[in-house]
Write a protein that holds these residues in place. Structure first.
Motif, PDB file in Angstrom:
ATOM      1  N   VAL A 280      16.271   5.228   3.667  1.00  0.00           N
ATOM      2  CA  VAL A 280      15.285   6.123   4.275  1.00  0.00           C
ATOM      3  C   VAL A 280      14.681   6.974   3.164  1.00  0.00           C
ATOM      4  O   VAL A 280      15.407   7.528   2.336  1.00  0.00           O
ATOM      5  CB  VAL A 280      15.926   7.035   5.342  1.00  0.00           C
ATOM      6  N   ILE A 281      13.359   7.042   3.116  1.00  0.00           N
ATOM      7  CA  ILE A 281      12.649   7.837   2.117  1.00  0.00           C
ATOM      8  C   ILE A 281      11.809   8.882   2.852  1.00  0.00           C
ATOM      9  O   ILE A 281      11.049   8.550   3.761  1.00  0.00           O
ATOM     10  CB  ILE A 281      11.740   6.956   1.240  1.00  0.00           C
ATOM     11  N   ILE A 282      11.976  10.141   2.463  1.00  0.00           N
ATOM     12  CA  ILE A 282      11.244  11.244   3.086  1.00  0.00           C
ATOM     13  C   ILE A 282      10.303  11.847   2.053  1.00  0.00           C
ATOM     14  O   ILE A 282      10.741  12.381   1.029  1.00  0.00           O
ATOM     15  CB  ILE A 282      12.204  12.333   3.619  1.00  0.00           C
ATOM     16  N   LEU A 283       8.997  11.770   2.319  1.00  0.00           N
ATOM     17  CA  LEU A 283       7.989  12.300   1.405  1.00  0.00           C
ATOM     18  C   LEU A 283       7.263  13.454   2.078  1.00  0.00           C
ATOM     19  O   LEU A 283       6.541  13.252   3.066  1.00  0.00           O
ATOM     20  CB  LEU A 283       6.981  11.209   1.036  1.00  0.00           C
ATOM     21  N   PRO A 284       7.445  14.686   1.593  1.00  0.00           N
ATOM     22  CA  PRO A 284       6.743  15.826   2.206  1.00  0.00           C
ATOM     23  C   PRO A 284       5.250  15.754   1.941  1.00  0.00           C
ATOM     24  O   PRO A 284       4.808  15.272   0.893  1.00  0.00           O
ATOM     25  CB  PRO A 284       7.368  17.040   1.509  1.00  0.00           C
ATOM     26  N   GLN A 285       4.473  16.230   2.886  1.00  0.00           N
ATOM     27  CA  GLN A 285       3.024  16.277   2.753  1.00  0.00           C
ATOM     28  C   GLN A 285       2.530  17.702   2.997  1.00  0.00           C
ATOM     29  O   GLN A 285       2.144  18.047   4.121  1.00  0.00           O
ATOM     30  CB  GLN A 285       2.350  15.319   3.734  1.00  0.00           C
ATOM     31  N   PRO A 286       2.561  18.539   1.959  1.00  0.00           N
ATOM     32  CA  PRO A 286       2.044  19.901   2.126  1.00  0.00           C
ATOM     33  C   PRO A 286       0.559  19.866   2.483  1.00  0.00           C
ATOM     34  O   PRO A 286      -0.123  18.858   2.298  1.00  0.00           O
ATOM     35  CB  PRO A 286       2.268  20.524   0.734  1.00  0.00           C
ATOM     36  N   VAL A 287       0.092  20.986   2.986  1.00  0.00           N
ATOM     37  CA  VAL A 287      -1.325  21.067   3.369  1.00  0.00           C
ATOM     38  C   VAL A 287      -2.210  20.773   2.165  1.00  0.00           C
ATOM     39  O   VAL A 287      -3.207  20.070   2.258  1.00  0.00           O
ATOM     40  CB  VAL A 287      -1.638  22.465   3.940  1.00  0.00           C
ATOM     41  N   GLU A 288      -1.842  21.310   1.017  1.00  0.00           N
ATOM     42  CA  GLU A 288      -2.580  21.054  -0.214  1.00  0.00           C
ATOM     43  C   GLU A 288      -1.669  20.343  -1.201  1.00  0.00           C
ATOM     44  O   GLU A 288      -0.723  20.939  -1.712  1.00  0.00           O
ATOM     45  CB  GLU A 288      -3.098  22.364  -0.815  1.00  0.00           C
ATOM     46  N   LEU A 289      -1.918  19.080  -1.450  1.00  0.00           N
ATOM     47  CA  LEU A 289      -1.143  18.329  -2.431  1.00  0.00           C
ATOM     48  C   LEU A 289      -1.791  18.491  -3.806  1.00  0.00           C
ATOM     49  O   LEU A 289      -2.875  17.974  -4.063  1.00  0.00           O
ATOM     50  CB  LEU A 289      -1.098  16.846  -2.059  1.00  0.00           C
ATOM     51  N   ASP A 290      -1.148  19.266  -4.667  1.00  0.00           N
ATOM     52  CA  ASP A 290      -1.704  19.549  -5.988  1.00  0.00           C
ATOM     53  C   ASP A 290      -1.368  18.404  -6.941  1.00  0.00           C
ATOM     54  O   ASP A 290      -0.558  18.545  -7.853  1.00  0.00           O
ATOM     55  CB  ASP A 290      -1.135  20.883  -6.504  1.00  0.00           C
ATOM     56  N   VAL A 291      -1.989  17.253  -6.697  1.00  0.00           N
ATOM     57  CA  VAL A 291      -1.768  16.075  -7.535  1.00  0.00           C
ATOM     58  C   VAL A 291      -3.124  15.536  -7.967  1.00  0.00           C
ATOM     59  O   VAL A 291      -3.935  15.111  -7.128  1.00  0.00           O
ATOM     60  CB  VAL A 291      -0.986  14.980  -6.777  1.00  0.00           C
ATOM     61  N   HIS A 292      -3.384  15.584  -9.255  1.00  0.00           N
ATOM     62  CA  HIS A 292      -4.654  15.079  -9.765  1.00  0.00           C
ATOM     63  C   HIS A 292      -4.527  13.588 -10.058  1.00  0.00           C
ATOM     64  O   HIS A 292      -3.619  13.155 -10.774  1.00  0.00           O
ATOM     65  CB  HIS A 292      -5.065  15.817 -11.038  1.00  0.00           C
ATOM     66  N   ILE A 293      -5.427  12.793  -9.493  1.00  0.00           N
ATOM     67  CA  ILE A 293      -5.418  11.348  -9.698  1.00  0.00           C
ATOM     68  C   ILE A 293      -6.786  10.930 -10.239  1.00  0.00           C
ATOM     69  O   ILE A 293      -7.816  11.150  -9.584  1.00  0.00           O
ATOM     70  CB  ILE A 293      -5.119  10.588  -8.385  1.00  0.00           C
ATOM     71  N   ASP A 294      -6.768  10.351 -11.411  1.00  0.00           N
ATOM     72  CA  ASP A 294      -8.010   9.844 -12.010  1.00  0.00           C
ATOM     73  C   ASP A 294      -8.339   8.496 -11.384  1.00  0.00           C
ATOM     74  O   ASP A 294      -7.510   7.578 -11.391  1.00  0.00           O
ATOM     75  CB  ASP A 294      -7.827   9.695 -13.519  1.00  0.00           C
ATOM     76  N   PRO A 295      -9.530   8.343 -10.805  1.00  0.00           N
ATOM     77  CA  PRO A 295      -9.902   7.056 -10.184  1.00  0.00           C
ATOM     78  C   PRO A 295      -9.768   5.874 -11.141  1.00  0.00           C
ATOM     79  O   PRO A 295      -9.533   4.738 -10.694  1.00  0.00           O
ATOM     80  CB  PRO A 295     -11.360   7.282  -9.769  1.00  0.00           C
ATOM     81  N   LYS A 296      -9.892   6.134 -12.444  1.00  0.00           N
ATOM     82  CA  LYS A 296      -9.766   5.055 -13.417  1.00  0.00           C
ATOM     83  C   LYS A 296      -8.344   4.507 -13.493  1.00  0.00           C
ATOM     84  O   LYS A 296      -8.128   3.392 -13.971  1.00  0.00           O
ATOM     85  CB  LYS A 296     -10.200   5.545 -14.807  1.00  0.00           C
ATOM     86  N   ASP A 297      -7.378   5.308 -13.012  1.00  0.00           N
ATOM     87  CA  ASP A 297      -5.973   4.899 -13.069  1.00  0.00           C
ATOM     88  C   ASP A 297      -5.547   4.107 -11.836  1.00  0.00           C
ATOM     89  O   ASP A 297      -4.362   3.789 -11.677  1.00  0.00           O
ATOM     90  CB  ASP A 297      -5.067   6.122 -13.210  1.00  0.00           C
ATOM     91  N   LEU A 298      -6.478   3.789 -10.948  1.00  0.00           N
ATOM     92  CA  LEU A 298      -6.134   3.126  -9.682  1.00  0.00           C
ATOM     93  C   LEU A 298      -6.621   1.686  -9.667  1.00  0.00           C
ATOM     94  O   LEU A 298      -7.697   1.362 -10.178  1.00  0.00           O
ATOM     95  CB  LEU A 298      -6.755   3.880  -8.504  1.00  0.00           C
ATOM     96  N   ARG A 299      -5.817   0.815  -9.076  1.00  0.00           N
ATOM     97  CA  ARG A 299      -6.230  -0.541  -8.757  1.00  0.00           C
ATOM     98  C   ARG A 299      -6.135  -0.714  -7.242  1.00  0.00           C
ATOM     99  O   ARG A 299      -5.071  -0.516  -6.660  1.00  0.00           O
ATOM    100  CB  ARG A 299      -5.349  -1.582  -9.450  1.00  0.00           C
ATOM    101  N   ILE A 300      -7.253  -1.057  -6.633  1.00  0.00           N
ATOM    102  CA  ILE A 300      -7.305  -1.150  -5.176  1.00  0.00           C
ATOM    103  C   ILE A 300      -7.500  -2.605  -4.771  1.00  0.00           C
ATOM    104  O   ILE A 300      -8.475  -3.260  -5.170  1.00  0.00           O
ATOM    105  CB  ILE A 300      -8.449  -0.281  -4.615  1.00  0.00           C
ATOM    106  N   ASP A 301      -6.541  -3.127  -3.983  1.00  0.00           N
ATOM    107  CA  ASP A 301      -6.589  -4.509  -3.506  1.00  0.00           C
ATOM    108  C   ASP A 301      -6.728  -4.513  -1.992  1.00  0.00           C
ATOM    109  O   ASP A 301      -6.213  -3.628  -1.296  1.00  0.00           O
ATOM    110  CB  ASP A 301      -5.315  -5.271  -3.897  1.00  0.00           C
ATOM    111  N   THR A 302      -7.408  -5.512  -1.458  1.00  0.00           N
ATOM    112  CA  THR A 302      -7.502  -5.698  -0.013  1.00  0.00           C
ATOM    113  C   THR A 302      -6.903  -7.045   0.355  1.00  0.00           C
ATOM    114  O   THR A 302      -6.955  -7.998  -0.424  1.00  0.00           O
ATOM    115  CB  THR A 302      -8.965  -5.634   0.464  1.00  0.00           C
ATOM    116  N   PHE A 303      -6.330  -7.124   1.551  1.00  0.00           N
ATOM    117  CA  PHE A 303      -5.713  -8.369   2.005  1.00  0.00           C
ATOM    118  C   PHE A 303      -5.635  -8.349   3.521  1.00  0.00           C
ATOM    119  O   PHE A 303      -5.885  -7.319   4.163  1.00  0.00           O
ATOM    120  CB  PHE A 303      -4.313  -8.545   1.391  1.00  0.00           C
ATOM    121  N   ARG A 304      -5.271  -9.469   4.081  1.00  0.00           N
ATOM    122  CA  ARG A 304      -5.143  -9.557   5.538  1.00  0.00           C
ATOM    123  C   ARG A 304      -3.821  -8.975   6.000  1.00  0.00           C
ATOM    124  O   ARG A 304      -2.798  -9.146   5.349  1.00  0.00           O
ATOM    125  CB  ARG A 304      -5.259 -11.013   5.998  1.00  0.00           C
TER     126      ARG A 304
END
Length: 451
Positions: A280-304
């Protein structure tokens, strides 16, 4: 009226204390690991009488810490600081910044000072009543009605002192700023030899938390659901929203072990017990998640979608998987027919996982001086065992053991009972850690185990 009975085993002298009560909810019994074998023998005898006996580890109430010497010393430090701040605020020659700082500290300590003042006044009242009782007991013209009234007042004042002491200790417990947060809860099947009990158990755990969310009147939204064969479950992720969700679920994260006899096959005929795990993994989701993510660091895949959704869900590339390349963290969502909505949801899960990773590093650095027995968030740690063959659930962190596993797996009152025990134990440990660091005492000097 149905009468239920509980038994408490003292870990020092193996003393058994029983109490009876009526009503729907049975009493819980406290146990120590060293007395578990003796308890099992006792339980078998009790079950012959048709009585089900749940039990839990004896840690003592949180309010008991009021009499702890180190806690008293810490409390005295706070009251000395309060008096010092109050005197400094009376000085007319203070800069604006100093005055703001002192006012802030005074405001923080004022509720504690008020409770301490109420306790001191109640103790003085108790001394007066006790003195009157002693004097009346030695008098020849003893007034029985007056004595009865004095004893009632003595009991009321004693209960008031006890309640105030508990309130004071609760006020000393450091607050977790993430407690009000919603969470992303994931269940992941483990591996085993000899069957699919892990996948089946993962499905049962998913249903248990869904039942608990219903019991607590929380929202339970499925983000990802990957079923296994024969009705089991490989992996699922859900968003749970409501009041203080993370506070109640933060200690559920970890490895859960199942022990049971498979329903079919050779092991079933031979009555062989198989062991499996799930996480079991519990990930808190505060109202404001102070996590900066650079779009260049993401790979987005789609599938069925691989889930059991409608026809359009399974025949279009609506499912989305997002990979954070620097860390390798992955999140996916396939529950919606909208690719855009799945992408937004997957980004929320990714942010929560990256935030959890950051929290884990800070937590490890913050608690190097004292190992926490609850809430370490190490997912490889076996925290609980569900033994279906013996109708028993055991939480290994606090020694909690309860019977009637089917009732526990419904995710209602029985699960909340354990959750509240874990919270109380966690708060006790958190307070002792603050006390030790503040007054400079070691765990042995506080009279508490070091963990």
């Amino acid at each position: 009226m149905l009468i239920s009975r509980s038994f408490r085993l003292c870990p020092v002298c193996i003393r058994v204390v029983s109490r009876t009560c009526g009503g729907k909810q049975g009493w819980r019994t406290l146990m120590s690991r060293s007395t578990s074998m003796k308890y099992d023998k006792l339980t078998e005898k009790v079950k012959l009488c048709g009585i089900v006996v749940p039990k839990r580890h004896c840690q003592g109430d949180l309010g008991d810490l009021y009499n702890n010497k180190s806690v008293q010393k810490y409390l005295q430090q706070l009251m000395d600081e309060y008096e010092s701040v109050s005197k400094q605020l009376q000085h007319g020659f203070l800069s604006e910044s100093d005055r703001k700082s002192l006012v802030k500290k005074h405001t923080e300590l004022l509720p504690l000072a008020n409770v301490c003042g109420n306790i001191d006044q109640a103790r003085k009242d108790l001394e007066e009543v006790t003195s009157l009782l002693q004097s009346s007991a030695g008098s020849r013209d003893e007034d029985k009605n007056l004595t009865l009234l004095l004893r009632e007042e003595e009991a009321q004042i004693s209960n008031k002192i006890l309640a105030l002491s508990k309130d004071l200790i609760k006020a000393l417990v450091p607050a977790d700023p993430l407690d009000p947060s919603d969470v992303v809860l994931e269940v992941v099947s483990g591996r085993t030899t000899g069957g699919d009990i892990c996948q089946q158990f993962t499905k049962e755990m998913f249903d248990m938390y869904q039942g608990f969310a219903y019991y607590k009147n929380w929202d339970f939204d499925v983000l990802n659901y990957t079923p296994a064969e024969y009705g089991g479950l490989h992996h699922a992720a859900v968003r749970i929203a409501g009041e203080n969700v993370y506070r109640h679920l933060k200690h559920e994260g970890g490895t859960h072990r199942v022990q049971r006899i498979p329903e079919v096959g050779l092991s079933s005929r031979r009555q062989c017990i198989h062991t499996g795990t799930m996480t079991v993994i519990i990930l808190p989701q505060p109202v404001e998640l102070d996590v900066h993510i650079d779009p260049k660091d993401l790979r987005i895949d789609t599938f069925r979608s691989r889930g059991a959704g409608g026809q359009s869900v399974n025949t279009t590339d609506s499912a989305v998987r997002i990979v954070h390349l620097p860390t390798g963290t992955t999140a996916e969502c396939q529950e919606s027919r909208s690719q855009l909505q799945n992408r937004d949801t997957a980004m929320q899960v990714l942010r929560a996982r990256l935030y959890q990773s950051m929290m884990g590093k800070e937590t490890e650095q913050r608690h190097t001086a004292r190992k926490q027995q609850v809430g370490t968030r190490h997912q490889s740690e076996r925290i609980r065992t569900y033994n279906f063959s013996q109708d028993r659930v055991s939480d290994h962190r606090i020694g909690y053991v309860t019977r009637d596993i089917k009732e526990f797996m419904r995710g209602g009152e029985a699960l909340e009972d354990l959750v509240l025990d874990l919270l109380e134990h966690s708060e006790r440990e958190a307070l002792l850690q603050v006390v030790e660091s503040s007054v400079g005492l070691t765990p042995s000097e506080t009279g508490e185990p070091s963990g």
